[in-house]
Scaffold this active site. Structure first.
Site, mmCIF file in Angstrom:
data_model
loop_
_atom_site.group_PDB
_atom_site.id
_atom_site.type_symbol
_atom_site.label_atom_id
_atom_site.label_comp_id
_atom_site.label_asym_id
_atom_site.label_seq_id
_atom_site.Cartn_x
_atom_site.Cartn_y
_atom_site.Cartn_z
ATOM 1 N N HIS A 64 0.815 -1.210 0.000
ATOM 2 C CA HIS A 64 0.000 0.000 0.000
ATOM 3 C C HIS A 64 0.858 1.273 0.000
ATOM 4 O O HIS A 64 2.030 1.261 0.405
ATOM 5 C CB HIS A 64 -0.884 0.037 1.256
ATOM 6 C CG HIS A 64 -1.766 -1.164 1.407
ATOM 7 N ND1 HIS A 64 -2.233 -1.594 2.628
ATOM 8 C CD2 HIS A 64 -2.262 -2.051 0.501
ATOM 9 C CE1 HIS A 64 -2.973 -2.671 2.467
ATOM 10 N NE2 HIS A 64 -3.014 -2.981 1.179
ATOM 11 N N TYR A 134 2.938 1.061 14.229
ATOM 12 C CA TYR A 134 3.776 1.911 13.387
ATOM 13 C C TYR A 134 3.278 3.347 13.359
ATOM 14 O O TYR A 134 2.078 3.603 13.444
ATOM 15 C CB TYR A 134 3.898 1.356 11.970
ATOM 16 C CG TYR A 134 2.623 1.033 11.242
ATOM 17 C CD1 TYR A 134 1.903 -0.118 11.547
ATOM 18 C CD2 TYR A 134 2.157 1.852 10.223
ATOM 19 C CE1 TYR A 134 0.721 -0.432 10.866
ATOM 20 C CE2 TYR A 134 0.993 1.537 9.534
ATOM 21 C CZ TYR A 134 0.290 0.394 9.865
ATOM 22 O OH TYR A 134 -0.870 0.085 9.185
ATOM 23 N N ASP A 172 -7.026 -6.294 -0.839
ATOM 24 C CA ASP A 172 -5.688 -6.667 -1.325
ATOM 25 C C ASP A 172 -5.761 -7.771 -2.371
ATOM 26 O O ASP A 172 -4.911 -7.879 -3.244
ATOM 27 C CB ASP A 172 -4.804 -7.084 -0.150
ATOM 28 C CG ASP A 172 -4.377 -5.881 0.683
ATOM 29 O OD1 ASP A 172 -3.873 -6.096 1.811
ATOM 30 O OD2 ASP A 172 -4.564 -4.740 0.211
#
Ligand code: T46
Length: 192
Positions: A64, A134, A172
């Site tokens: 992505h 993250y 995805d």
């Protein structure tokens, strides 16, 4: 030294190993400190923290990116389990355009991966119930999101699992081909 930094085969994508302080109770670590990380050359300002939980080994999230002005640099680490974390250079004109690097990030090795804006990001989990946290340098902007299939034949990324075994989101599973990507990023010199 608050942390050590090392380059990867892909200029700009760097591994950070923060310092842990062990004592009789366990351990402590500053997992991010803007001042200390800036001394390592990490000059991005992070504005969003993410946390994903993936139940099955072989879960693939990615590849992505978000387009400018919402392009995201990411500082990725694993707090439970293990991933193979992958970045792909998609900056037009870059000498490493379409090249990828993979790094083992685990709760045990406590390493972090810095992925600048202009790179695809994705990972495959290598343990059940893996938790990835993250930091992102721009906030979520789904209208600017782009994706490329993890098993794109042109990228030829070695995920360590048969593509047929990957656990994917519906999104995805139908991501596009790298060959069809009109990248919004231009190479402006290697990110240091
Ligand atoms: C990324 C994101 C998602 N969401 C919501 C949207 C969906 O309802 C749900 C799952 O989103 P998604 O399937 O896009 O999550 P991932 O497949 O883990 O996506 C991430 O995977 C790779 C590894 C990345 O580097 C990006 O951070 C991101 O694209 O969370 C939010 O509310 N905010 C967010 O910042």
């Amino acid at each position: 030294m608050a942390a050590l930094i090392e380059q990867t085969a892909l200029p700009g994508v760097r591994i950070i190993s923060p310092r842990w302080f062990a004592d009789n109770r366990g351990a402590f670590c500053e997992t991010y400190n803007q001042e200390s990380w800036a001394k390592l050359g990490v000059t991005e300002t992070f504005v969003q923290d993410n946390h994903s939980v993936s139940r099955d080994i072989g879960t693939v999230r990615g590849l992505h990116f978000q387009s400018p002005p919402s392009a995201q640099a990411k500082l990725v680490r694993v707090i439970v389990g293990a991933i193979w974390d992958v970045a792909v250079d998609i900056r037009k004109g870059s000498p490493t355009y379409g090249k990828w690097v993979g790094v083992d990030l685990t709760a045990e090795n406590k390493r972090q991966l810095l992925i600048p804006a202009g790179f695809l990001h994705g990972f495959v989990t290598r343990a059940p119930n893996t938790e990835v946290v993250y930091k992102c340098s721009s906030t979520y902007a789904p209208a600017t999101e782009g994706a490329v299939r993890f098993d794109d034949p042109e990228l030829n990324i070695d995920w360590g699992i048969p593509g047929s075994n990957a656990v994917l989101s519906d999104k995805d599973a139908v991501a596009g081909r790298f060959a069809d990507l009109d990248s919004p990023f231009a190479f402006e010199g290697d990110v240091q």
